[in-house]
Design an enzyme around this catalytic site. Structure first.
Site, PDB file in Angstrom:
ATOM      1  N   GLU A 150       0.816  -1.214   0.000  1.00  0.00           N
ATOM      2  CA  GLU A 150       0.000   0.000   0.000  1.00  0.00           C
ATOM      3  C   GLU A 150       0.850   1.264   0.000  1.00  0.00           C
ATOM      4  O   GLU A 150       0.435   2.295  -0.524  1.00  0.00           O
ATOM      5  CB  GLU A 150      -0.958   0.015   1.192  1.00  0.00           C
ATOM      6  N   PHE A 171     -11.058  -7.385  14.304  1.00  0.00           N
ATOM      7  CA  PHE A 171      -9.990  -7.838  13.410  1.00  0.00           C
ATOM      8  C   PHE A 171      -9.724  -6.772  12.340  1.00  0.00           C
ATOM      9  O   PHE A 171     -10.643  -6.287  11.691  1.00  0.00           O
ATOM     10  CB  PHE A 171     -10.396  -9.156  12.752  1.00  0.00           C
ATOM     11  N   GLN A 172      -8.469  -6.411  12.183  1.00  0.00           N
ATOM     12  CA  GLN A 172      -8.035  -5.414  11.207  1.00  0.00           C
ATOM     13  C   GLN A 172      -8.698  -4.056  11.400  1.00  0.00           C
ATOM     14  O   GLN A 172      -8.976  -3.341  10.445  1.00  0.00           O
ATOM     15  CB  GLN A 172      -8.245  -5.921   9.772  1.00  0.00           C
ATOM     16  N   LYS A 178     -17.561  -1.116   6.226  1.00  0.00           N
ATOM     17  CA  LYS A 178     -18.067  -2.105   5.264  1.00  0.00           C
ATOM     18  C   LYS A 178     -19.584  -2.075   5.155  1.00  0.00           C
ATOM     19  O   LYS A 178     -20.139  -2.318   4.082  1.00  0.00           O
ATOM     20  CB  LYS A 178     -17.577  -3.495   5.675  1.00  0.00           C
ATOM     21  N   MET A 233      23.915   9.163   2.396  1.00  0.00           N
ATOM     22  CA  MET A 233      23.710  10.462   3.024  1.00  0.00           C
ATOM     23  C   MET A 233      23.984  10.365   4.524  1.00  0.00           C
ATOM     24  O   MET A 233      24.528  11.289   5.136  1.00  0.00           O
ATOM     25  CB  MET A 233      22.279  10.954   2.767  1.00  0.00           C
TER      26      MET A 233
HETATM   27  C1  LIG Z   1      12.047   5.840   5.269  1.00  0.00           C
HETATM   28  C2  LIG Z   1      13.300   6.528   5.650  1.00  0.00           C
HETATM   29  N1  LIG Z   1      14.128   5.987   6.577  1.00  0.00           N
HETATM   30  C3  LIG Z   1      15.269   6.613   6.910  1.00  0.00           C
HETATM   31  C4  LIG Z   1      15.612   7.816   6.358  1.00  0.00           C
HETATM   32  C5  LIG Z   1      16.888   8.523   6.791  1.00  0.00           C
HETATM   33  N2  LIG Z   1      17.795   8.669   5.629  1.00  0.00           N
HETATM   34  C6  LIG Z   1      17.895   9.788   4.890  1.00  0.00           C
HETATM   35  S1  LIG Z   1      18.924   9.659   3.592  1.00  0.00           S
HETATM   36  C7  LIG Z   1      19.315   8.083   4.019  1.00  0.00           C
HETATM   37  C8  LIG Z   1      20.287   7.308   3.191  1.00  0.00           C
HETATM   38  C9  LIG Z   1      19.715   6.882   1.912  1.00  0.00           C
HETATM   39  O1  LIG Z   1      20.520   5.868   1.391  1.00  0.00           O
HETATM   40  P1  LIG Z   1      20.411   5.425  -0.111  1.00  0.00           P
HETATM   41  O2  LIG Z   1      18.979   5.258  -0.499  1.00  0.00           O
HETATM   42  O3  LIG Z   1      21.309   4.271  -0.337  1.00  0.00           O
HETATM   43  O4  LIG Z   1      20.916   6.689  -0.904  1.00  0.00           O
HETATM   44  P2  LIG Z   1      22.332   7.406  -0.948  1.00  0.00           P
HETATM   45  O5  LIG Z   1      22.322   8.478   0.094  1.00  0.00           O
HETATM   46  O6  LIG Z   1      23.371   6.365  -0.687  1.00  0.00           O
HETATM   47  O7  LIG Z   1      22.385   7.968  -2.317  1.00  0.00           O
HETATM   48  C10 LIG Z   1      18.633   7.684   5.160  1.00  0.00           C
HETATM   49  C11 LIG Z   1      18.776   6.381   5.815  1.00  0.00           C
HETATM   50  C12 LIG Z   1      14.712   8.364   5.416  1.00  0.00           C
HETATM   51  N3  LIG Z   1      14.922   9.537   4.828  1.00  0.00           N
HETATM   52  N4  LIG Z   1      13.588   7.703   5.073  1.00  0.00           N
END
Ligand SMILES: Cc1ncc(C[n+]2csc(CCOP(=O)(O)OP(=O)(O)O)c2C)c(N)n1
Lengths: 581, 238
Positions: A68, A130-131, A180, A491
């Site tokens: 979803e 449920f759900q 529902k 990042m």
């Molecule tokens: C759902 C979610 N969980 C954690 C984060 C924290 N976060 C921000 S950037 C990042 C790294 C992203 O890694 P990747 O997709 O491999 O991209 P890269 O930075 O290596 O290009 C994380 C963990 C986020 N933004 N979203």
């Protein structure tokens, strides 16, 4: 019976009444049809089954997603690209909670979207059935408005209202929770036209005095700067906004959601400002004496610390949402109204253009001083920026880019030259990893057939929603996913190196599977690239492949994103390398 | 493909690019303006310290009396970290409408945000801020120890209160009035030992013939048999 009553029905009339609404679920579907929905993204389930059953006889296109969250992101991106609200569906409980991330994402980015969720029958609501989840409770803070539809006779109108409300004024997600018993109940109440509720009134046309005061401020400015926000794209005001900039010779910076609102190769365009925005846009913001901000909410990723934001500038703030005026940055000249209308009114009100020759040459000088650049030595691993540029060159001007969240998202924003609105589809305010693949699906369905769709993803982000590749395969969607695979959640690694003494806790993703092989397992085309001299061929092969293709680019794991304004810092003090942080 | 191909037209080659970095003067080498804003984003004199001060405001919101409206309003306040002193709610003369009265402690920009964010909620019809001369009232129910009933009675009369319950061990009284009066009364009752307190929070209307929220129209409650004891409602011109 009155004289005007229709004649007693014969066989033909019976057939006609058959097309009318007979249940709440049919009213829901009829409301979506009459509101102009074309495509729905969702997953089946017990509490939403009556609605799906009604879809059986409908011409609405339904795309079953693998999760979803994918349905919500696909609907969101569909809305961004098409300009019409996207629709997603889910069952009660886990179905609804799986939508939550996508709804919150749409809310932060003011994207028009309608979510329909199944709910346990009304008499069981509150019993921890449920759900069962309190869906309206859970989503109240992340929707523009949500509804609990307890009445089959009005459910159609409620869905129509939710649809209209999501697009009206400042767009945003709306949700209708459908118990529902409501959707199963008999009703012959045909939904009326989709209308926004009376209590939601939007001022489209700005006040004369506000326009006049703002126009005078712009006329006398010596260093005016236009700042286009996402609102410029959402209100389809790009033509007016560009025209205003060009007619009055005012340089333009954009926010990230507004990428594409101004052609980035135009001499007045300084591209996007903020944490990883261009040095020249951030210099212009720091030195402008009159910031004309249109349709932006002054997010902290844009402003850095407000104390140092545009410190010399009088602020003209155009926005359709009065609550955005002076929320984060005080507006000296507020103009409340629709962006296109407000810009046209400002233009008509201006007696002369500000004198900007010197200021424009200053902005040009900053462009030369702080170009977006990167080193590409032969003996180093592949640079991600090079991959982004290679795709940009190989695609048309109106190709759509979607992204995950992380370094790759920033490179995709920095090193691709965007020229048209609605070609940049990304998760800004919420910053949701995993947005890219489902967004590419929604974008693909909304885009014109000849528009290419490229998703730049990170290895971490791709892992979060890559199951949606199976949907792209089933639907035979022509998308290309470029995984900029640095074997890190990059990042995070960049921040750990800069702010946590290089203690790379849980940032290492060298355990990732081989994405090209996974793609093949899903039935998509899979490619892998390790070196510069493989890039061009792989890009061409992936783009030419008629269907979903995934290219796993193994890039330099040490590459970082610059420039960078450290959080809460001053825009003009962006770092160009780690030692400047 | 060689590295040179990366930098055709548009981006010039920059041999001086540091590893992991970009060309251009470093942060300290750039000119920086003197200007400054305060925490609310208002441009201020860089020499002067100017953080906005808090004040108390009474905000009245006319809302559709539908399920969930109170949780939407209170959710808005907690999510946006507004400082709420009190919140009261009850029906008005118009069927299907309710009035929410809020006392907020915020800076001027904060109070402005409270009003605008409230007005954005779909079930909110009108929002107004009351003048200082508005008519305000609060109710407190106090339970004190019953050892000195005469003295308790005297204080209750002094604050024009009523005794709701009196027993050998406890006395419960009710006081209504503005916040100051209630605070004073509570102070006065302290001498007996206060056992429990329940306060409603302020509710308020604009004084005279000014509508409490802009454009607010007095309504007529339905005159049905079941509601025959309903208060008659009038217009401002009556
Ligand atoms: C759902 C979610 N969980 C954690 C984060 C924290 N976060 C921000 S950037 C990042 C790294 C992203 O890694 P990747 O997709 O491999 O991209 P890269 O930075 O290596 O290009 C994380 C963990 C986020 N933004 N979203």
């Amino acid at each position: 019976m009155s004289e005007h009553a229709p004649p007693k029905s014969d066989a033909a009339d019976d057939a006609e009444t058959d097309t009318g609404v007979e249940t709440g679920a049919e009213a829901v579907v009829a409301a979506l049809e009459s509101a102009g929905a074309e495509t729905l993204f969702g997953v089946q389930g017990g509490a939403i089954m009556p609605v799906y059953d009604a879809l059986y006889d409908s011409d609405l296109q339904h795309v079953t997603m693998a999760h979803e969250q994918g349905a919500a992101h696909a609907a969101d991106a569909y809305g961004v690209v098409s300009g019409e609200p996207g629709v997603c569906l889910a069952t009660s409980g886990p179905g609804a909670t799986n939508l939550v991330t996508g709804i919150a994402d749409a809310d932060m980015d003011s994207d028009a979207m309608v979510a329909l969720t199944g709910q346990v029958p009304s008499h069981m609501v509150g019993s921890d059935a449920f759900q069962e989840t309190d869906t309206t409770g859970v989503t109240a803070p992340i929707t523009k408005h949500n509804y609990f539809a307890g009445d089959a006779d009005t459910v159609g109108d409620t869905v129509g209202e939710a649809f209209a409300l999501s697009a009206e004024g400042r767009p945003g997600p709306t949700l209708v929770d459908l118990p529902k018993d409501t959707t199963l109940a008999e009703t012959d109440a045909e939904p009326g036209p989709a209308e926004t509720p009376e209590t939601y009134s939007v001022e489209e046309d700005p006040d004369d005095e506000q326009v006049e005061a703002a126009a005078r401020a712009i006329e006398r400015a010596e260093k005016p700067l236009l700042l286009f926000g996402g609102g410029v794209v959402k209100s389809d005001a790009c033509k007016e906004a560009r025209g205003f900039a060009m007619e009055h010779g005012i340089p333009v910076a954009t926010t990230m959601p507004a990428i594409g609102s101004m052609p980035e190769d135009h001499e007045l365009c300084l591209s996007w400002a903020g944490m990883h925005g261009t040095g020249y846009a951030n210099m212009a913001i720091t030195h402008t004496d009159c910031l004309i901000a249109v349709g932006t909410r002054f997010d902290d990723r844009l402003t850095g610390g407000v104390e140092t934001f545009a410190p010399e500038a009088e602020v003209v703030h155009v926005d359709i949402d009065p609550a955005e005026i002076s929320k984060n940055v005080h507006a000296d000249y507020p103009v409340v109204g629709d962006a296109a209308t407000a810009i046209e009114r400002l233009d008509a009100e201006m007696d002369r253009s500000p004198q900007t020759r010197e200021w424009r040459s200053q902005c040009r000088a900053w462009k030369d001083e702080y170009p977006l650049a990167y080193a590409t030595p032969d003996d180093e691993p592949l640079k991600p920026q090079f991959v982004v540029e290679a795709f940009d060159e190989a695609t048309d001007d109106d190709a759509v880019v979607t992204t995950g969240v992380g370094q790759h998202q920033m490179w995709a924003a920095q090193f691709w030259t965007y020229r048209s609105p609605r070609t940049w589809v990304s998760s800004h305010g919420l910053g949701t990893m995993g947005y890219g693949v489902p967004a590419a699906i929604g974008a693909r369905i909304a885009a014109d057939d000849d528009q290419q769709v490229v998703c730049f993803d990170g290895d971490g982000s791709f892992l979060m929603t890559m199951q949606e590749i199976s949907v792209a395969v089933r639907e035979d969607l022509d998308i290309t996913v470029a995984v900029l695979n640095n074997r890190y959640i990059g990042m995070v690694r960049q921040w750990q190196d800069a702010f946590f003494d290089g203690r790379q806790m849980a940032a290492d993703y060298d355990w990732c599977p081989e994405f090209d092989k996974l793609a093949e397992a899903f039935g998509a085309k899979g490619l892998r690239v390790d070196d510069y001299d493989e890039v061009a061929d792989a890009v061409e092969e992936a783009l030419e492949y008629d269907g979903p293709a995934v290219v796993d680019f193994h890039i330099d794991p040490a590459e970082n994103v610059y420039p960078m304004v450290p959080s809460g810092g001053a825009n003009g003090k962006f770092a160009l390398s780690e030692d400047q942080l | 493909m060689s590295s040179d191909d990366a930098s055709d037209e548009g981006s010039e080659p920059h041999p001086e690019i540091p590893r992991n970095g970009m060309p251009g003067p470093s942060p300290d080498e750039r000119p920086h303006p003197e200007g400054r804003r305060n925490a609310k984003g208002i441009r201020i004199d860089p020499e002067a310290e100017a953080e906005p001060e808090h004040r108390t405001a009474v905000v009245s919101a006319l809302v559709e009396h539908e399920p969930g409206v109170l949780s939407r309003v209170s959710g808005l306040f907690s999510r946006r970290q507004f400082n709420i002193e009190s919140l009261t709610v009850g029906p008005t003369t118009v069927e299907g409408h309710a009035r929410i009265t809020l006392v907020v402690e915020e800076t001027d920009p904060g109070i402005d945000q409270v009003k605008k964010q409230l007005a954005k909620l779909k079930p909110v019809i009108q929002v107004g801020e009351l003048d200082d001369d508005a008519v305000r009232a609060e109710l407190v129910v106090l339970k004190v120890r019953g050892e000195e009933p005469d003295k308790v009675q005297a204080i209750t009369e002094m604050y024009e209160g009523r005794t709701l319950d009196a027993g050998p061990r406890t006395i419960t009284v009710q006081i209504t009035g503005d916040q100051q009066k209630i605070d004073d009364a509570i102070d006065a009752f302290r001498q007996f030992g206060i056992i429990e307190i329940a306060r409603t929070g302020q509710t308020a209307l604009a004084r005279g013939d000014t509508p409490t929220t802009p454009g607010e129209e007095p309504g007529h409650a339905k005159d049905t048999d079941e509601q025959s004891d309903e208060v008659k409602t009038g217009t401002y011109d009556d």
